[in-house]
Write an enzyme that holds these catalytic residues in place. Structure first.
Site, short mmCIF file in Angstrom:
data_model
loop_
_atom_site.label_atom_id
_atom_site.label_comp_id
_atom_site.label_asym_id
_atom_site.label_seq_id
_atom_site.Cartn_x
_atom_site.Cartn_y
_atom_site.Cartn_z
N CYS A 1 -29.10 7.88 17.52
CA CYS A 1 -29.28 8.47 19.01
C CYS A 1 -27.75 8.61 19.18
CB CYS A 1 -30.05 7.64 19.57
SG CYS A 1 -31.43 7.07 19.07
N CYS B 1 -35.14 12.66 14.47
CA CYS B 1 -36.25 12.35 15.11
C CYS B 1 -36.78 13.52 16.24
CB CYS B 1 -35.95 11.29 16.41
SG CYS B 1 -34.42 11.82 17.38
N ASP C 1 -35.30 14.85 18.65
CA ASP C 1 -34.91 14.84 19.85
C ASP C 1 -33.48 15.72 20.35
OD1 ASP C 1 -36.70 13.21 20.90
OD2 ASP C 1 -35.73 11.37 20.74
N CYS D 1 -34.77 9.79 23.74
CA CYS D 1 -35.33 8.50 23.93
C CYS D 1 -34.17 7.79 24.81
CB CYS D 1 -35.52 7.90 22.49
SG CYS D 1 -33.72 7.50 21.95
FE1 FES Z 1 -34.33 10.23 19.10
FE2 FES Z 1 -33.15 8.53 20.15
S1 FES Z 1 -35.07 8.33 18.83
S2 FES Z 1 -32.24 10.35 20.06
#
Ligand code: FES
Length: 212
Positions: free
Chosen positions: A107, A36, A38, A63
């Site tokens: 995540c 993602c 992140d 997120c």
């Molecule tokens: Fe990227 Fe949760 S969607 S860490």
């Protein structure tokens, strides 16, 4: 579409524990999720004699589940020895949160990876490795595969932002296809250095920008 979050996930998201930075940590790690884009950064203070994690904090750039899993995994790891903390996995985080939607498992994996890497970095820097594997290009590439290319949201190896890696005489050189004055150049350099410098046999990390 709203995701079916448990009350515990929402609690940890709204009031996360252990958020922030530890100044002069004994080890730290930044992990990016290729799923993602992140990121999470984690810091450790470890008692050198007992190897107990005495303080642990995290910063999240992701997120709600990223924040909630960072919160719970740092709660679970605090007060444990490094060996005990190594047995934590994404399921420990998901279970402690009363479950996570399947699409959000990565995540929790990200939070656990950050903890594992921080512990691994500590072991590299404190002579605690059971097997001292010499750093090779493969080792470097494996570590770099968790650095996110900010232009693409995917890792710097897969997106070919890293052009070449050289390992010679305890010195690692990483060639990055960006101009040195690019807005993300410093950021990419810092993250590469942060991932490679902790390796036990690396004395110097050099990042060279190859694009004009
Ligand atoms: Fe990227 Fe949760 S969607 S860490």
């Amino acid at each position: 579409m709203s995701l079916p979050y448990t009350k515990k996930v929402l609690d940890h998201f709204m009031h996360p524990h252990n958020v922030g930075k530890i100044e002069n940590p004994d080890a730290s790690a930044t992990e990016g999720s290729p799923a993602c884009g992140d990121m999470v950064k984690l810091y450790l203070k470890v008692n050198e004699k007992t190897q107990i994690i005495e303080d642990i904090k995290f910063e999240s750039y992701g997120c709600a589940s990223n924040i909630a899993t960072g919160s719970i995994i740092t709660d679970l790891a605090r007060g444990k020895t490094l060996e005990e903390a190594k047995t934590l996995n994404w399921k420990s985080a998901a279970d402690a949160l009363g479950g996570l939607p399947a699409v959000k498992v990565h995540c929790a994996v990200l939070a656990v990876d950050a903890l594992r890497t921080a512990i691994e970095n500590y072991e590299h820097q404190h002579g605690l490795l059971k097997e001292k594997t010499p750093t090779t290009r493969t080792v470097v590439l494996r570590r770099l595969s968790k650095v996110i290319n900010p232009l693409a949201g995917l890792d710097v190896v897969k997106t070919k932002l890293v052009k070449k890696v050289e390992v010679e005489n305890h010195k690692v050189t990483v060639y990055v296809e960006l101009p040195s004055d690019h807005q993300f150049a410093n950021n990419v350099r810092n993250e590469i250095e942060e991932r490679i410098e902790p390796l036990w046999d690396v004395n110097q990390v050099k990042v060279i920008f190859t694009k004009q």
